[in-house]
Design a protein around this motif. Structure first.
Motif, PDB file in Angstrom:
ATOM      1  N   GLU A  68       0.833  -1.207   0.000  1.00 26.23           N
ATOM      2  CA  GLU A  68       0.000   0.000   0.000  1.00 26.23           C
ATOM      3  C   GLU A  68       0.872   1.264   0.000  1.00 26.23           C
ATOM      4  O   GLU A  68       0.599   2.215  -0.739  1.00 26.23           O
ATOM      5  CB  GLU A  68      -0.920  -0.021   1.225  1.00 26.23           C
ATOM      6  N   ARG A  69       1.918   1.214   0.817  1.00 22.06           N
ATOM      7  CA  ARG A  69       2.821   2.376   0.867  1.00 22.06           C
ATOM      8  C   ARG A  69       3.570   2.521  -0.463  1.00 22.06           C
ATOM      9  O   ARG A  69       3.740   3.623  -0.976  1.00 22.06           O
ATOM     10  CB  ARG A  69       3.810   2.196   2.014  1.00 22.06           C
ATOM     11  N   ARG A  70       4.025   1.399  -1.021  1.00 25.19           N
ATOM     12  CA  ARG A  70       4.727   1.440  -2.309  1.00 25.19           C
ATOM     13  C   ARG A  70       3.829   2.025  -3.400  1.00 25.19           C
ATOM     14  O   ARG A  70       4.274   2.833  -4.232  1.00 25.19           O
ATOM     15  CB  ARG A  70       5.191   0.025  -2.692  1.00 25.19           C
ATOM     16  N   ASN A  71       2.538   1.645  -3.412  1.00 23.97           N
ATOM     17  CA  ASN A  71       1.627   2.177  -4.422  1.00 23.97           C
ATOM     18  C   ASN A  71       1.471   3.684  -4.307  1.00 23.97           C
ATOM     19  O   ASN A  71       1.401   4.397  -5.317  1.00 23.97           O
ATOM     20  CB  ASN A  71       0.263   1.494  -4.312  1.00 23.97           C
ATOM     21  N   ALA A  72       1.414   4.169  -3.071  1.00 26.66           N
ATOM     22  CA  ALA A  72       1.310   5.616  -2.870  1.00 26.66           C
ATOM     23  C   ALA A  72       2.576   6.319  -3.343  1.00 26.66           C
ATOM     24  O   ALA A  72       2.517   7.389  -3.962  1.00 26.66           O
ATOM     25  CB  ALA A  72       1.045   5.920  -1.394  1.00 26.66           C
ATOM     26  N   LEU A  73       3.725   5.711  -3.079  1.00 27.30           N
ATOM     27  CA  LEU A  73       4.993   6.281  -3.553  1.00 27.30           C
ATOM     28  C   LEU A  73       5.045   6.295  -5.079  1.00 27.30           C
ATOM     29  O   LEU A  73       5.465   7.282  -5.693  1.00 27.30           O
ATOM     30  CB  LEU A  73       6.170   5.467  -3.002  1.00 27.30           C
ATOM     31  N   ARG A  74       4.608   5.198  -5.687  1.00 25.98           N
ATOM     32  CA  ARG A  74       4.586   5.129  -7.151  1.00 25.98           C
ATOM     33  C   ARG A  74       3.725   6.239  -7.749  1.00 25.98           C
ATOM     34  O   ARG A  74       4.109   6.906  -8.710  1.00 25.98           O
ATOM     35  CB  ARG A  74       4.022   3.781  -7.590  1.00 25.98           C
ATOM     36  N   ALA A  75       2.547   6.414  -7.171  1.00 21.54           N
ATOM     37  CA  ALA A  75       1.632   7.420  -7.701  1.00 21.54           C
ATOM     38  C   ALA A  75       2.243   8.810  -7.619  1.00 21.54           C
ATOM     39  O   ALA A  75       2.187   9.590  -8.578  1.00 21.54           O
ATOM     40  CB  ALA A  75       0.306   7.370  -6.935  1.00 21.54           C
ATOM     41  N   ASN A  76       2.833   9.127  -6.474  1.00 20.35           N
ATOM     42  CA  ASN A  76       3.420  10.454  -6.316  1.00 20.35           C
ATOM     43  C   ASN A  76       4.640  10.638  -7.204  1.00 20.35           C
ATOM     44  O   ASN A  76       4.881  11.732  -7.727  1.00 20.35           O
ATOM     45  CB  ASN A  76       3.779  10.694  -4.848  1.00 20.35           C
ATOM     46  N   HIS A  77       5.430   9.571  -7.382  1.00 18.62           N
ATOM     47  CA  HIS A  77       6.611   9.702  -8.238  1.00 18.62           C
ATOM     48  C   HIS A  77       6.206   9.914  -9.692  1.00 18.62           C
ATOM     49  O   HIS A  77       6.733  10.784 -10.384  1.00 18.62           O
ATOM     50  CB  HIS A  77       7.499   8.468  -8.103  1.00 18.62           C
ATOM     51  N   SER A  78       5.272   9.121 -10.166  1.00 16.99           N
ATOM     52  CA  SER A  78       4.819   9.291 -11.552  1.00 16.99           C
ATOM     53  C   SER A  78       4.207  10.672 -11.762  1.00 16.99           C
ATOM     54  O   SER A  78       4.363  11.278 -12.819  1.00 16.99           O
ATOM     55  CB  SER A  78       3.819   8.194 -11.919  1.00 16.99           C
ATOM     56  N   ALA A  79       3.517  11.170 -10.750  1.00 14.90           N
ATOM     57  CA  ALA A  79       2.918  12.498 -10.856  1.00 14.90           C
ATOM     58  C   ALA A  79       3.985  13.578 -11.011  1.00 14.90           C
ATOM     59  O   ALA A  79       3.770  14.580 -11.699  1.00 14.90           O
ATOM     60  CB  ALA A  79       2.047  12.784  -9.639  1.00 14.90           C
ATOM     61  N   THR A  80       5.165  13.386 -10.380  1.00 14.72           N
ATOM     62  CA  THR A  80       6.226  14.397 -10.541  1.00 14.72           C
ATOM     63  C   THR A  80       6.693  14.460 -11.987  1.00 14.72           C
ATOM     64  O   THR A  80       7.050  15.529 -12.483  1.00 14.72           O
ATOM     65  CB  THR A  80       7.432  14.111  -9.623  1.00 14.72           C
TER      66      THR A  80
END
Length: 891
Positions: free
Chosen positions: A556-568
């Motif tokens: 769950e934490r990894r998915n949130a990190l992925r989303a924020n990284h892709s958004a950058t």
């Protein structure tokens, strides 16, 4: 006559034909040597190759390396402009052999290049060798045919190179060019060697030993070659010049400075043009490699360089910022050889313009202060250190800038006094560069990596994997095992856990096995490029070296990190399309709950900018395009349109991440990136900008939310709107109109209240002061006095009331005192016909004193004051009456 660009190309072509890999210049910010502030020699990028820590697929290389020497050990800043060969920026040509050819071939290649390819006359050339290097002496005699008197044995460390106290080292052989008897100076090794007649143009380092200890030196099994030749010096020789500043490339920049200032390039102002030309190169290349002006570390050195050049622009009479106008001339001269200049031209221009605009605001004031201080000094007397510090602290004058200004007057600065004045600030100042401290911190991980090897990362394709525990560190020391409750740092042979880098936080999760072991992994860091270090706490069981473990990432934490990284990535491209290609990433934080993105841009974004950028990112998210990742060489990636972060060190293969495309425009964002990303842009969910702000000069910051975080934010905003609508008994859509109506109603009521207060005060209905509760005024020494004590009246309304009462009484004095929340505010007015006898300032000061205030101020006809003791209000009015009586009688 060959141009500088042609000479550079000829050098590289020569070594390409002789089996060398032509390696591009590395950035000016070194990525493999924490002891260096800037890249200052061609061998810096090959340091780990020479020591054996890094392997490459070639054994011979040649480069044209950009170098800066303007800080730390290698600092030529104060000499630049005054000498023929000092620069802050220069190009180092070099050829390298990594265990391939050695002395004979190196000497042969060098001699053939400078005599056959470049055509330098043999009779003009001298060489030096280390005094015990008989082999090099003999090779020069045989290959070059030089007479023994022109092969000089040098016994000093000038001709013996070492990487450090330990490590690779070896003798040097330098090539000198004789500029002729018209210039003073003797050959190398002579008493007059410091003259300018004989100039070193090339240094060949024969790396043949390893310094094991201070006393022990052994032969290397595969000796190597490292050479360095200053392009500017070589060009001066080939173009028949003695001064580096007379070569075509630098002369073009000097001429651009002369044209922009309408000041002749030669003559009394020549030094200023030379400083500007040199500093334009170093400033522009540093900015292109990601350095921005600041008050510490590399950014401070850049600022010193820029401000020194800007001071010389001021000396030339430039009334507007100058440096940014010269950037096109630099790009024209060097952009083909160094395409990063072309790519970064916009941000270079904006940074120079902004910095010079800011510095000019303080430059003239600082120069005036310096002039005032030097006028008092005797002939040749040094400037006091505390004055130099004041110039630094108040006006941003670096010490060397002050020294440069005083140099023309034959003065120095009391540097000891300057250091004393700086002592307290130094103790508190953060240092951006720690050098040896960083190396000491990493020593443990170097030892572990040497023992266990690199970590293989599986995290791009999985969140679970098996591994073997290879290292355990507890309390800063390697151990064999750890028990429950103990905090440890762990290294395994492979891992699915992402190690923090590129702004993305490291993964957390759990390690466990069938023996009952359980370790909570709190964070993961990447050390030395490819060693993953997991920070954890043993929950159950005992972990031992060699244990096999299962590793599971917190999905769950990894998915949130992925989303924020892709958004950058989407944000980065949206910023560039809205604001321009000068926008580049200057830092980021990718956390599970939010993202932070820093980027280069000289001014705040407008509300419309933010709305357009946010809408563009969300449009790309909604398209739900697949996120594509391919492996490529860095060169091919950039050719394919991938956005690389200048200054970043990339390996032989890089991951190129593309996302956000639509049918009509292909990929929206393509970047080199080693982070983890969503599989489709729709997985990001939503994107919401929270704020935009300044971080540093020329750097802005956006903070934003995605996915669940954005949804939570929207719910909270909806709840606030619903609550506001309920309180106002209206619908959410009608809130703006309802609020506007309430604001207008409040303003109307405030106006009515103000009028009512005025009316009450003018009529005396709110109570009089000094025993005058109902009388509109009384006479004091023949002068009418109208005084009032008012409760609940805002202080800002008193002046208007006093003006009204002055009109009402015609001739006299008005004193109004308002009490509010324990404080008192006082205003006294005197009609125009009485200001010759009575001053409102004197009266208000008497009242203020009674209120415990610090006096008051104003004009003879109107003054105001206040005080903390509202209980003494009546005493204050009485004091005004007494002061009026005294002043009237005295008049």
């Amino acid at each position: 006559m060959s141009t500088t660009n042609e000479i550079r190309s000829s050098f590289l072509d020569y070594f390409r034909k002789n089996g060398h890999e032509i390696v591009p210049s590395s950035p000016l910010v070194p990525r493999n040597d924490p002891t260096l502030l800037f890249t200052n020699a061609g061998m810096v990028q090959f340091k780990n190759v020479f020591t054996g820590q890094e392997k490459r697929d070639y054994a011979r290389a040649a480069t044209a390396q950009k170098c800066v020497r303007a800080g730390g050990k290698h600092n030529d800043l104060e000499n630049v402009g005054y000498t023929a060969r000092h620069h802050t920026f220069f190009e180092m040509l070099g050829n390298f052999s990594f265990g391939d050819y050695f002395k004979e071939r190196a000497i042969e290649l060098a001699w053939n290049l400078i005599t056959r390819e470049f055509g330098l006359p043999k009779e003009k050339l001298w060489v030096t060798v280390f005094h015990t290097d008989d082999e090099a002496f003999g090779l020069w005699k045989r290959i070059a045919g030089l007479p023994e008197e022109r092969i000089v044995r040098i016994p000093t460390s000038d001709n013996f190179w070492a990487m450090g106290d330990t490590g690779p080292c070896g003798p040097c052989s330098e090539i000198f060019y004789d500029h002729g008897p018209s210039i003073a100076g003797g050959p190398p090794g002579s008493a007059d060697a410091d003259g300018d007649r004989y100039i070193e143009i090339w240094n060949l380092v024969f790396m043949q030993f390893e310094q094991v200890t201070k006393e022990e030196r052994i032969a290397l099994p595969r000796p190597s070659i490292d050479t360095g030749m200053g392009l500017e010096r070589l060009t001066a020789v080939l173009q028949g010049k003695h001064d580096n500043y007379d070569i075509d490339l630098i002369r073009a920049l000097i001429q651009a400075s002369a044209d922009a200032t309408n000041v002749a390039p030669d003559g009394p102002q020549a030094v200023s043009h030379r400083v500007i030309a040199d500093h334009l190169r170093s400033s522009s290349f540093l900015i292109a490699d990601g350095v921005l002006p600041s008050n510490e570390g590399r950014g401070y050195v850049l600022r010193r360089i820029m401000r020194r050049a800007m001071r010389h622009a001021h000396k030339l009479g430039a009334t507007d910022p100058l440096m940014w106008r010269l950037v096109p001339a630099l790009v024209q001269q060097m952009g083909q050889a160094y395409p990063e200049l072309v790519r970064a031209q916009a941000i270079i221009t904006e940074t120079l313009k902004l910095e010079e605009t800011r510095f000019r605001a303080t430059l003239e004031r600082g120069l005036r202060l310096l002039e005032e201080e030097t006028v008092r000094l005797g002939s040749g007397q040094s400037l006091a250190g505390d004055v130099a510090f004041r110039l630094y602290d108040t006006y941003g004058f670096p010490l060397d800038l002050t020294q440069d200004i005083l140099r023309g007057q034959g003065r120095k600065v009391d540097t000891d006094g300057f250091e004393r004045a700086m002592e307290e600030q130094r103790a508190a100042a953060r240092r951006a560069w720690s050098g040896s401290g960083e190396a000491a911190t990493e020593k443990l991980w170097f030892e572990i990596k040497e023992k266990v090897g690199a970590t293989e990362f599986f995290g791009y394709s999985t969140e679970m994997a098996e591994g073997v525990v290879k290292a355990i560190v507890k309390d800063g020391k390697p151990v064999d095992r750890a028990k429950p409750g103990e905090a440890v740092l762990l290294v395994a042979n492979q891992t699915p856990f992402y190690g923090e880098s590129g702004g993305q936080m490291g993964d957390s999760g759990i390690w466990f096995n069938a023996s009952g072991l359980e370790i909570a992994i709190i964070d993961t860091q990447k050390k030395l490029g490819d060693l993953w270090v997991h920070s954890g706490k043993v929950v159950r069981g005992e972990v031992k070296l060699g244990d096999a473990v299962e590793m599971r990432v917190d999905g769950e934490r990894r998915n949130a990190l992925r989303a924020n990284h892709s958004a950058t990535h989407l944000l980065h491209e949206a910023l560039r399309r809205r604001l321009g290609d000068h926008v580049t990433q200057k830092g980021s934080l990718v956390a599970p709950e939010r993202l932070r993105f820093d980027f280069s841009h000289p001014k705040p974004l407008t509300r419309e900018d933010l709305e357009v950028i946010e809408a563009e990112v969300n449009r790309r998210i909604r398209h739900n395009a697949e996120v594509e990742t391919v492996l490529m060489t860095p060169e091919n990636a950039v050719k394919a349109g991938a956005l690389a972060l200048f200054g970043e060190k990339y390996g032989e293969e890089v991951r190129v991440v593309s996302m956000g495309g639509e049918e009509d425009d292909g990929h929206f964002s393509t970047e080199l990136c080693g982070g983890t990303h969503v599989r489709r842009t729709g997985d990001i969910g939503a994107f919401k900008i929270l704020s935009e702000s300044a971080v540093a000069s020329g750097v802005r910051r956006i903070e934003a939310l995605t996915g669940v975080g954005a949804e939570k934010h929207f719910r909270e905003q909806d709840a606030l709107v619903a609550e506001a609508a309920s309180l106002l008994k209206t619908q959410p859509a009608e809130l703006p109109g309802r609020i506007a109506s309430l604001v207008e109603e409040r303003r109307r009521l405030e106006r009515e209240l103000t009028e009512a207060r005025k009316a009450a005060a003018l009529g005396g209905g709110l109570g009089g002061g000094a025993g005058q509760a109902s009388s509109p005024h009384r006479e004091v020494a023949g002068i009418k006095l109208a005084s009032r004590l008012l409760d609940g009246v805002p202080a800002k309304e008193l002046k208007g009331m006093v003006d009204e009462m002055k009109k009402q009484i015609g001739s006299g004095v008005v004193a109004l005192l308002a009490r509010e929340e324990g404080r008192a505010s006082l205003v006294v007015g005197v009609t125009a016909d009485l200001t010759g006898r009575v001053n409102a300032v004197d009266l208000v000061k008497a009242g203020s004193k009674a209120l415990g205030g610090q006096g008051g101020g104003g004009r003879p006809d109107m003054a105001q004051a206040g005080g903390p003791n509202a209980a003494a209000a009546e005493a204050a009015l009485a004091a005004i009456e007494q002061e009026l009586a005294n002043r009237a009688r005295a008049a």
